[in-house]
Write a protein that holds these residues in place. Structure first.
Motif, PDB file in Angstrom:
ATOM      1  N   LEU A   7     -10.784   5.162   1.688  1.00 58.46           N
ATOM      2  CA  LEU A   7      -9.431   4.643   1.607  1.00 58.46           C
ATOM      3  C   LEU A   7      -8.548   5.342   2.620  1.00 58.46           C
ATOM      4  O   LEU A   7      -8.783   6.489   2.974  1.00 58.46           O
ATOM      5  N   ARG A   8      -7.506   4.679   3.048  1.00 55.03           N
ATOM      6  CA  ARG A   8      -6.561   5.266   3.980  1.00 55.03           C
ATOM      7  C   ARG A   8      -5.189   5.345   3.329  1.00 55.03           C
ATOM      8  O   ARG A   8      -4.763   4.424   2.640  1.00 55.03           O
ATOM      9  N   PHE A   9      -4.489   6.453   3.569  1.00 60.75           N
ATOM     10  CA  PHE A   9      -3.169   6.612   3.000  1.00 60.75           C
ATOM     11  C   PHE A   9      -2.181   5.607   3.580  1.00 60.75           C
ATOM     12  O   PHE A   9      -1.134   5.376   3.009  1.00 60.75           O
ATOM     13  N   THR A  29      -3.394   6.139  -6.394  1.00 60.09           N
ATOM     14  CA  THR A  29      -2.795   5.046  -7.163  1.00 60.09           C
ATOM     15  C   THR A  29      -3.623   3.780  -7.025  1.00 60.09           C
ATOM     16  O   THR A  29      -3.904   3.087  -8.008  1.00 60.09           O
ATOM     17  N   ARG A  30      -4.014   3.481  -5.798  1.00 61.56           N
ATOM     18  CA  ARG A  30      -4.771   2.253  -5.548  1.00 61.56           C
ATOM     19  C   ARG A  30      -6.152   2.320  -6.179  1.00 61.56           C
ATOM     20  O   ARG A  30      -6.664   1.314  -6.697  1.00 61.56           O
ATOM     21  N   LEU A  31      -6.784   3.484  -6.157  1.00 61.39           N
ATOM     22  CA  LEU A  31      -8.098   3.622  -6.768  1.00 61.39           C
ATOM     23  C   LEU A  31      -8.010   3.414  -8.274  1.00 61.39           C
ATOM     24  O   LEU A  31      -8.866   2.756  -8.877  1.00 61.39           O
ATOM     25  N   LEU A  32      -6.971   3.943  -8.899  1.00 61.46           N
ATOM     26  CA  LEU A  32      -6.798   3.766 -10.331  1.00 61.46           C
ATOM     27  C   LEU A  32      -6.441   2.321 -10.670  1.00 61.46           C
ATOM     28  O   LEU A  32      -6.897   1.777 -11.689  1.00 61.46           O
ATOM     29  N   ALA A  33      -5.649   1.681  -9.822  1.00 60.70           N
ATOM     30  CA  ALA A  33      -5.317   0.271 -10.044  1.00 60.70           C
ATOM     31  C   ALA A  33      -6.573  -0.595  -9.981  1.00 60.70           C
ATOM     32  O   ALA A  33      -6.733  -1.547 -10.754  1.00 60.70           O
ATOM     33  N   GLU A  34      -7.480  -0.269  -9.064  1.00 62.90           N
ATOM     34  CA  GLU A  34      -8.741  -1.012  -8.975  1.00 62.90           C
ATOM     35  C   GLU A  34      -9.566  -0.829 -10.244  1.00 62.90           C
ATOM     36  O   GLU A  34     -10.136  -1.782 -10.774  1.00 62.90           O
ATOM     37  N   ALA A  35      -9.617   0.399 -10.754  1.00 63.04           N
ATOM     38  CA  ALA A  35     -10.344   0.649 -12.003  1.00 63.04           C
ATOM     39  C   ALA A  35      -9.715  -0.121 -13.156  1.00 63.04           C
ATOM     40  O   ALA A  35     -10.419  -0.687 -14.005  1.00 63.04           O
ATOM     41  N   THR A  54       6.744   5.680  -9.792  1.00 67.81           N
ATOM     42  CA  THR A  54       7.474   4.445  -9.510  1.00 67.81           C
ATOM     43  C   THR A  54       7.182   3.346 -10.517  1.00 67.81           C
ATOM     44  O   THR A  54       7.817   2.292 -10.487  1.00 67.81           O
ATOM     45  N   GLY A  55       6.195   3.566 -11.391  1.00 65.97           N
ATOM     46  CA  GLY A  55       5.790   2.531 -12.331  1.00 65.97           C
ATOM     47  C   GLY A  55       4.742   1.591 -11.777  1.00 65.97           C
ATOM     48  O   GLY A  55       4.423   0.575 -12.400  1.00 65.97           O
ATOM     49  N   ALA A  56       4.160   1.900 -10.625  1.00 64.88           N
ATOM     50  CA  ALA A  56       3.220   0.986  -9.968  1.00 64.88           C
ATOM     51  C   ALA A  56       2.063   0.584 -10.883  1.00 64.88           C
ATOM     52  O   ALA A  56       1.718  -0.598 -10.999  1.00 64.88           O
ATOM     53  N   LEU A  57       1.446   1.562 -11.551  1.00 63.89           N
ATOM     54  CA  LEU A  57       0.304   1.261 -12.405  1.00 63.89           C
ATOM     55  C   LEU A  57       0.735   0.567 -13.693  1.00 63.89           C
ATOM     56  O   LEU A  57       0.077  -0.370 -14.162  1.00 63.89           O
TER      57      LEU A  57
END
Length: 229
Positions: A7-9, A29-35, A54-57
């Protein structure tokens, strides 16, 4: 086999308000969202997001129709998450304070957390500022261990904990602690990402602590999934 992802930041995090001092969505964040996307959720699913930022997840979960609550010790994070939920027209209850205190006696179907996990010189957590989102004591486990201890009481039967943290923090220790609490735990995904500015600034100290090698330039992130029987 546990999938490994590079992954890239620099991946765009989406249009989210991030007030000063609030952690912006990054590779973890993105890895956890994928899970999270692999979990079954619907209108009957109760979700808790610990350390929401930020509440993203939390908002990713809310888009499935689930009933989502989020908690953070940072007032700017609570405000940012609430504003982002309002802007996106998604229902989200955001609470300020310690996650264990604010959820005492309650259980959830899914618990998400991207906790502070960066090893830091000071054993005491920062009282303010952006570092609250990442500094986690000399071994990086100050918050991770609390989540492990509380997870069995937070999950309903059949419920799932999804947590992301650095390989520096000892994923086997996390799995062992969760299993000691009666949960079925495993590493379900890994990702390799370049060191960010915080780790680069601590390079010498990390090497002295034995947490990084001389040539290390990348960090391993892991997703740990723990299920309540």
């Amino acid at each position: 086999m546990v999938p490994t992802t590079a992954l890239r930041f620099g991946t765009p995090p989406g249009r989210l308000i991030a007030l000063p001092g609030v952690y912006r969505p990054q590779a973890d964040t993105r890895l956890l969202a994928e899970a999270l996307s692999h979990e079954r959720m619907d209108a009957g699913t109760a979700v808790l997001d610990i350390g929401t930022g930020t509440g993203a997840l939390a908002l990713s979960a809310a888009r499935t129709g689930a009933r989502v609550e989020a908690v953070d010790v940072s007032w700017p994070a609570v405000i940012a998450a609430g504003l982002n939920a309002f802007r996106q027209g998604l229902p989200l209850r955001v609470m300020h304070g310690d996650f264990a205190t604010r959820t005492q006696g309650r259980r959830f179907d899914v618990v998400l957390t991207n906790p502070p996990y960066v090893p830091s010189v000071s054993p005491r957590p920062p009282s303010h500022g952006a570092a609250r989102a990442w500094d986690a004591g000399p071994d990086g486990r100050r918050v991770i261990d609390r989540v492990c201890a509380c997870a069995p009481a937070l999950l309903r039967p059949g419920g799932v904990l999804l947590m992301v943290h650095s390989g520096m923090c000892g994923p086997p220790a996390t799995v062992a602690r969760l299993e000691a609490g009666g949960l079925a735990a495993e590493v379900t995904a890994r990702a390799s990402v370049p060191w960010g500015p915080v780790l680069r600034a601590r390079r010498t100290w990390l090497r002295r602590q034995g947490l990084a090698g001389d040539g290390d330039e990348r960090e391993e992130l892991v997703i740990i999934r723990a299920a309540h029987p």
